[in-house]
Design an enzyme around this catalytic site. Structure first.
Site, PDB file in Angstrom:
ATOM      1  CB  ALA A   1       4.806   1.564  -5.568  1.00  0.00           C
TER       2      ALA A   1
ATOM      3  CG  PHE B   1      -3.849   3.133 -11.440  1.00  0.00           C
ATOM      4  CD1 PHE B   1      -4.220   4.422 -11.063  1.00  0.00           C
ATOM      5  CD2 PHE B   1      -4.759   2.359 -12.163  1.00  0.00           C
ATOM      6  CE1 PHE B   1      -5.474   4.919 -11.388  1.00  0.00           C
ATOM      7  CE2 PHE B   1      -6.003   2.847 -12.498  1.00  0.00           C
ATOM      8  CZ  PHE B   1      -6.364   4.128 -12.097  1.00  0.00           C
ATOM      9  CB  ILE B   2      -5.397  -0.015  -7.905  1.00  0.00           C
ATOM     10  CG1 ILE B   2      -6.048   0.116  -9.297  1.00  0.00           C
ATOM     11  CG2 ILE B   2      -6.450  -0.337  -6.856  1.00  0.00           C
ATOM     12  CD1 ILE B   2      -6.622  -1.180  -9.864  1.00  0.00           C
TER      13      ILE B   2
ATOM     14  CG  ASP C   1       9.963 -10.289  -8.138  1.00  0.00           C
ATOM     15  OD1 ASP C   1       9.059 -11.149  -8.093  1.00  0.00           O
ATOM     16  OD2 ASP C   1      10.320  -9.732  -9.195  1.00  0.00           O
TER      17      ASP C   1
ATOM     18  CB  ALA D   1      -0.609  -8.519 -11.280  1.00  0.00           C
ATOM     19  CD  GLU D   2       5.039  -8.406 -15.492  1.00  0.00           C
ATOM     20  OE1 GLU D   2       4.661  -7.439 -16.198  1.00  0.00           O
ATOM     21  OE2 GLU D   2       6.221  -8.563 -15.146  1.00  0.00           O
ATOM     22  CB  THR D   3      -1.589  -5.145 -15.455  1.00  0.00           C
ATOM     23  OG1 THR D   3      -0.784  -4.093 -15.971  1.00  0.00           O
ATOM     24  CG2 THR D   3      -1.381  -5.266 -13.966  1.00  0.00           C
TER      25      THR D   3
ATOM     26  CE1 TYR E   1      -3.701  -9.058 -15.617  1.00  0.00           C
ATOM     27  CE2 TYR E   1      -5.748  -8.780 -16.851  1.00  0.00           C
ATOM     28  CZ  TYR E   1      -4.975  -8.523 -15.740  1.00  0.00           C
ATOM     29  OH  TYR E   1      -5.466  -7.725 -14.733  1.00  0.00           O
TER      30      TYR E   1
ATOM     31  NE  ARG F   1     -12.197  -4.041 -22.937  1.00  0.00           N
ATOM     32  CZ  ARG F   1     -12.500  -4.810 -23.982  1.00  0.00           C
ATOM     33  NH1 ARG F   1     -13.760  -5.008 -24.315  1.00  0.00           N
ATOM     34  NH2 ARG F   1     -11.553  -5.393 -24.687  1.00  0.00           N
TER      35      ARG F   1
HETATM   36  N1  LIG Z   1      -6.118  -1.204 -13.719  1.00  0.00           N
HETATM   37  C1  LIG Z   1      -7.075  -2.002 -14.176  1.00  0.00           C
HETATM   38  O1  LIG Z   1      -7.860  -1.629 -15.063  1.00  0.00           O
HETATM   39  C2  LIG Z   1      -7.265  -3.374 -13.590  1.00  0.00           C
HETATM   40  C3  LIG Z   1      -8.369  -4.133 -14.023  1.00  0.00           C
HETATM   41  C4  LIG Z   1      -8.531  -5.415 -13.514  1.00  0.00           C
HETATM   42  C5  LIG Z   1      -7.649  -5.918 -12.572  1.00  0.00           C
HETATM   43  N2  LIG Z   1      -6.585  -5.159 -12.177  1.00  0.00           N
HETATM   44  C6  LIG Z   1      -5.651  -5.747 -11.209  1.00  0.00           C
HETATM   45  O2  LIG Z   1      -5.427  -4.812 -10.166  1.00  0.00           O
HETATM   46  C7  LIG Z   1      -4.084  -4.944  -9.682  1.00  0.00           C
HETATM   47  C8  LIG Z   1      -3.400  -3.590  -9.652  1.00  0.00           C
HETATM   48  O3  LIG Z   1      -3.389  -3.058 -10.976  1.00  0.00           O
HETATM   49  P1  LIG Z   1      -2.859  -1.601 -11.311  1.00  0.00           P
HETATM   50  O4  LIG Z   1      -3.705  -1.078 -12.410  1.00  0.00           O
HETATM   51  O5  LIG Z   1      -2.701  -0.793 -10.063  1.00  0.00           O
HETATM   52  O6  LIG Z   1      -1.454  -1.956 -11.942  1.00  0.00           O
HETATM   53  P2  LIG Z   1      -0.035  -1.212 -11.795  1.00  0.00           P
HETATM   54  O7  LIG Z   1       0.837  -1.779 -12.857  1.00  0.00           O
HETATM   55  O8  LIG Z   1      -0.191   0.265 -11.736  1.00  0.00           O
HETATM   56  O9  LIG Z   1       0.469  -1.692 -10.369  1.00  0.00           O
HETATM   57  C9  LIG Z   1       1.031  -2.952 -10.164  1.00  0.00           C
HETATM   58  C10 LIG Z   1       2.198  -2.785  -9.220  1.00  0.00           C
HETATM   59  O10 LIG Z   1       2.784  -4.079  -9.026  1.00  0.00           O
HETATM   60  C11 LIG Z   1       4.182  -3.943  -9.075  1.00  0.00           C
HETATM   61  N3  LIG Z   1       4.766  -5.202  -9.530  1.00  0.00           N
HETATM   62  C12 LIG Z   1       4.671  -5.757 -10.762  1.00  0.00           C
HETATM   63  N4  LIG Z   1       5.349  -6.923 -10.801  1.00  0.00           N
HETATM   64  C13 LIG Z   1       5.852  -7.097  -9.544  1.00  0.00           C
HETATM   65  C14 LIG Z   1       6.637  -8.119  -8.949  1.00  0.00           C
HETATM   66  N5  LIG Z   1       7.075  -9.182  -9.644  1.00  0.00           N
HETATM   67  N6  LIG Z   1       6.970  -8.007  -7.632  1.00  0.00           N
HETATM   68  C15 LIG Z   1       6.561  -6.914  -6.916  1.00  0.00           C
HETATM   69  N7  LIG Z   1       5.831  -5.915  -7.447  1.00  0.00           N
HETATM   70  C16 LIG Z   1       5.471  -6.024  -8.735  1.00  0.00           C
HETATM   71  C17 LIG Z   1       4.459  -2.788 -10.032  1.00  0.00           C
HETATM   72  O11 LIG Z   1       5.714  -2.171  -9.805  1.00  0.00           O
HETATM   73  C18 LIG Z   1       3.289  -1.860  -9.774  1.00  0.00           C
HETATM   74  O12 LIG Z   1       3.631  -0.879  -8.817  1.00  0.00           O
HETATM   75  C19 LIG Z   1      -3.413  -5.986 -10.585  1.00  0.00           C
HETATM   76  O13 LIG Z   1      -3.447  -7.220  -9.934  1.00  0.00           O
HETATM   77  C20 LIG Z   1      -4.295  -6.020 -11.815  1.00  0.00           C
HETATM   78  O14 LIG Z   1      -4.244  -7.301 -12.452  1.00  0.00           O
HETATM   79  C21 LIG Z   1      -6.371  -3.897 -12.665  1.00  0.00           C
END
Ligand SMILES: NC(=O)c1ccc[n+]([C@@H]2O[C@H](COP(=O)([O-])OP(=O)(O)OC[C@H]3O[C@@H](n4cnc5c(N)ncnc54)[C@H](O)[C@@H]3O)[C@@H](O)[C@H]2O)c1
Length: 369
Positions: A24, A26-27, A72, A93-95, A195, A263
């Protein structure tokens, strides 16, 4: 071994059962859209983390077209409820890099603990491949060139140095300032934040557990991903999203350090293409790949790009503020992803920013943050 495909019900179309954790987000949401359009069967495990989603309900698409479980990743029964599947894309993930240094248990628990719970359940999942989202954060300062010592890998910068405005990374051998180079996948990992450490731990855990279970794995290390759909509410999310909100509110941008932090900003659609390849292509199994543009962009470059897209000057102030755990330079060497995936970033920064700003403006006007 290729990932086994099953008939989708439509003649000529082969489908996979794909479980997307964090689907749900972003990515994740963009990936789910693409998987559904390719007629794969999708399930989503996501706890709709308040920091990311606020009070927003889960997207209609997820509600209607996937098997969605609000749960979770640290809960084994949540994973098991969505098995069997063919491929797991682990994105939840926590990001927040900065936040991770203040909430260590929370970051380790979700990112490392949640991955461990998944891997413990692997044998019951029927899964043939696990794809895990990692990050450029695992490299810390990445690769640099020292005039004296050639290619080096600097240690994280100390808070004491940052406090006196000494922002440059230093050669670990002679202590002199270095010049950054694009970082390739074999660079030694030196995360500068909790992180980054948790993302590295995720990579290692996935590799070890999948190898032992006879399951394929693939690791994609994303650079800074941006684009429509990024949380505008989460104060710990990417700089572009924070700045887009501040610009719309008429604030002066607070530019950290001396504005020359670098970046590699990669548009979300380009990242999702790589994820789709990692889900489907046999040759991606076993790979660890950088996913970025290979282009080094400073914060000041971003402000000019925003000004160009908006056709007005964007007010900013270079404040010298800094965040412990932040790295100075990050941009990817994408040679390997080009070779393995034929991957090339298709979205120029200005085009991506325009799409992002247009989307962000509409959300902010409607109060949908
Ligand atoms: N966006 C970036 O720039 C970036 C860069 C490098 C790596 N990443 C990695 O890509 C992945 C997705 O990132 P994103 O930007 O879409 O982040 P995001 O925060 O938009 O999405 C993460 C999702 O995980 C869910 N989530 C968080 N903790 C949870 C838990 N304990 N149980 C179940 N769901 C949980 C959140 O509700 C959220 O929908 C992550 O693993 C992040 O570390 C992202």
């Amino acid at each position: 071994m290729a990932v086994r495909a099953v008939a989708s019900g439509r003649p000529g179309v082969r489908a996979l059962r794909v479980l997307v954790s964090g689907g749900a987000g972003f990515i994740g949401l963009k990936l789910v859209e693409r998987l559904l359009s390719a007629r794969h069967s999708v399930s989503v495990l996501d706890n709709l983390h308040h920091q990311v989603h606020g009070e927003q309900p889960v997207a209609d698409l997820i509600q209607r077209q996937t098997t969605f479980l609000r749960g979770d990743v640290r809960d084994a029964s949540a994973w098991r409820a969505l098995f069997p599947v063919d491929v797991i894309v682990h994105l939840a993930a926590e990001t927040g890099t900065g936040q991770s240094l203040d909430e260590i248990e929370r970051y380790v628990s979700t990112n490392v603990g949640g991955t461990a719970v998944l891997l413990d359940a692997l044998k019951e999942s029927g899964v043939q491949r696990v794809v895990v989202a990692s990050s450029r954060a695992i490299y810390g300062e990445g690769l640099h060139r020292c005039a004296e010592h050639g290619l080096v890998s600097p240690q994280p910068r100390s808070v004491a140095a940052l406090q006196v405005g000494d922002f440059e990374a230093k050669c670990p051998q002679c202590g002199l300032a270095t010049a950054p180079v694009a970082t390739h996948e074999d660079a030694p990992p030196r995360p500068a934040s909790v992180y980054g450490t948790t993302k590295l731990a995720q990579e290692l855990l996935v590799r070890q557990a999948c190898e032992a279970a006879g399951v394929q794995s693939a690791v994609l290390r994303f650079q800074n991903v941006y684009g429509p759909g990024q949380s505008l509410k989460n104060p710990y999310t990417g700089i572009l999203s924070i700045w887009a909100s501040q610009i719309e509110r008429g604030s002066t941008l607070d530019v950290y350090e001396d504005g020359r932090i670098v970046r590699d900003f990669v548009y979300v659609d380009d990242v999702v293409r790589a994820l789709l390849d990692a889900v489907r292509r046999p040759d991606v199994a076993g790979e660890t790949l950088n996913i970025g543009t290979g282009r080094a962009t400073t914060l000041l470059d971003i402000i000019s790009a925003f000004s160009q897209v908006l056709e007005r000057e964007v007010p900013f102030e270079i404040t010298g503020h800094f965040r412990p755990g932040d790295i100075r330079y990050a941009f990817a060497d994408t040679t390997r992803s080009q070779r393995v995936l034929g991957y090339a970033c298709q979205t120029p920064l200005e085009d991506g920013l325009r799409a992002f700003v247009t989307w962000a403006r509409e959300r902010l006007i409607r109060g949908h943050v």
